[in-house]
Design a protein around this motif. Sequence first.
Motif: not given
Length: 168
Positions: A1-9, A23-24, A146-152
């Motif tokens: 849920g929440r992580l997916e939504a943030l990473f889709s941002d 990212v920040k 996980a954020l770093a991987r999505a950002a990369e």
Amino acid sequence: GRLEALFSDISSTKTLIEWNDTVKDVAMILCPTENIALLVKDDTGKRFIARASEGFSQAEKIFLNLPMQSLLATYLVKSKNLLLAETALALCTSEERNQMEVDLELMRASICVPILFDGTLYAIIGLGDKPGKEAFNDLELTSLTALARAAEHQLRVILSGLAQEQTT
């Protein structure tokens, strides 16, 4: 849920400026800290400069940059993994310790998360202390990785798009 939504941002960002801010923002939501800085490699490739930050004064922001050859950057290149300040200091030789303290103090960082592009260090997320100086928990550390991987991933998309625009 929440992580997916943030990473889709993150995956909906189209420009590097949007990417920096998103990212920040996502890092701050995942792990609320007193301050955060996203340092990104500048065009010369000689230093990392703050592209997005919170919790720093204007004066502090001016000095928010790290040489590419700094000890902290070198450690992040080697580890390719997030680095807690206390771990970083423990890994240092006594000669390196002062330099590492200076690097971490500059970013007011308790934890640094590297963002890589083509195997090289492209950006560093430096997060300060949590309110009440409590320790980072495993969920936060996993989320930041996980954020770093999505950002990369999104960085590759944006930069390859920019490369294509330049050739057309």
